[in-house]
Design an enzyme around this catalytic site. Structure first.
Site, PDB file in Angstrom:
ATOM      1  N   ASP A 169      32.466 -28.805 -10.122  1.00 50.76           N
ATOM      2  CA  ASP A 169      32.684 -27.406  -9.756  1.00 50.76           C
ATOM      3  C   ASP A 169      32.495 -26.568 -11.018  1.00 50.76           C
ATOM      4  O   ASP A 169      32.053 -27.081 -12.038  1.00 50.76           O
ATOM      5  CB  ASP A 169      34.071 -27.206  -9.141  1.00 50.76           C
ATOM      6  CG  ASP A 169      35.183 -27.514 -10.125  1.00 50.76           C
ATOM      7  OD1 ASP A 169      34.892 -27.851 -11.294  1.00 50.76           O
ATOM      8  OD2 ASP A 169      36.344 -27.404  -9.737  1.00 50.76           O
TER       9      ASP A 169
ATOM     10  N   LYS B 155      29.324 -31.198  -3.865  1.00 52.08           N
ATOM     11  CA  LYS B 155      30.651 -31.156  -4.481  1.00 52.08           C
ATOM     12  C   LYS B 155      31.723 -31.669  -3.519  1.00 52.08           C
ATOM     13  O   LYS B 155      32.534 -32.522  -3.873  1.00 52.08           O
ATOM     14  CB  LYS B 155      30.950 -29.713  -4.922  1.00 52.08           C
ATOM     15  CG  LYS B 155      32.187 -29.573  -5.770  1.00 52.08           C
ATOM     16  CD  LYS B 155      33.343 -29.051  -4.970  1.00 52.08           C
ATOM     17  CE  LYS B 155      34.589 -28.944  -5.821  1.00 52.08           C
ATOM     18  NZ  LYS B 155      35.726 -28.424  -5.045  1.00 52.08           N
TER      19      LYS B 155
END
Length: 213
Positions: free
Chosen positions: A140, A122
DNA sequence: AACTCGGGGCA
DNA sequence: TGCCCAGAGTT
């Protein structure tokens, strides 16, 4: 069945109309600053991160300056950002690696970024897409949740969501698409009590139409 | 793919 | 005060 590509593009275009101001939530001037801020932002609101980095980056906005701090000193700066001991250790180790292995520059690919301690998929995607010009969709929990609700993806994990979004949207939509989905997740399509009546996408949303997440 | 981890937020 | 959570790392 997930949405067709045509339907997915319609979602994208309608999201652009809903959030004309969508952009990176962490807004920094250099790749190194964005990298550090993104590491800090894990399990922590960006309000806190912005407060901390405002002070930290006054004197320590490059890897060379950062590594002059001891672990304890850095912990003092970032204490309000969640798991601060791990983050301080990772930031110092990553800064040393950037100096020693990358000549002080940010590693140039997603894979290279992920070799840094504290940087997973991420964070690497956020840095790559925002400051390296590499199209990427950082997934996310906001992106994960709203993608499943809308039918842009059907996945039980964030890796699956990333793959499916990359398949359903053209590459030049990835970076902005990530920002648009985060805005939707934060402002309307919240985890608890989403504001479906205010959502311009509710006419095509499976979650609104009674499907479970 | 599933589990663990360290601390903050919130009930 | 205890439950829950987000993202990285590990197995």
């Amino acid at each position: 069945m997930p949405l067709t590509k045509k339907e997915a593009m319609e979602v994208y275009e309608r999201l652009e109309k809903m959030f004309p101001d969508a952009r990176a939530e962490l807004d920094y001037t250099t790749p190194y600053e964005l990298l550090i801020a993104t590491i800090l932002s894990a399990q922590c609101t960006d309000v806190r991160v912005n407060k901390v980095t405002k002070v930290l980056f006054q004197e320590h906005d490059t890897p060379e300056k950062m590594v002059r701090l001891s672990q304890e000193e850095l912990e003092g700066y970032i204490k309000s950002c969640g798991v601060y001991r791990n983050k301080a250790k990772n930031i110092l180790a990553a800064s040393r690696i950037i100096i020693e292995s990358w000549g002080g520059e940010i590693p140039p690919t997603i894979e290279d970024l992920m070799t840094l301690p504290g940087v997973g998929r991420k964070t690497a995607n956020v840095v790559a897409s925002n400051v390296l010009g590499i199209p990427a969709i950082a997934v996310d929990t906001h992106v994960f949740r709203v993608s499943n609700r809308l039918g842009l993806a059907e996945s039980k994990n964030v890796d699956g969501t990333e793959k499916q979004l990359m398949a359903i949207w053209p590459e030049d939509c990835w970076t902005k698409g990530h920002h648009l989905l985060i805005f939707l997740g934060r402002r309307i399509c919240k985890a608890q009590r989403p504001l479906c009546e205010e959502c311009d996408l509710n006419d095509l949303c499976r979650y609104y139409q009674g499907a479970s997440e």
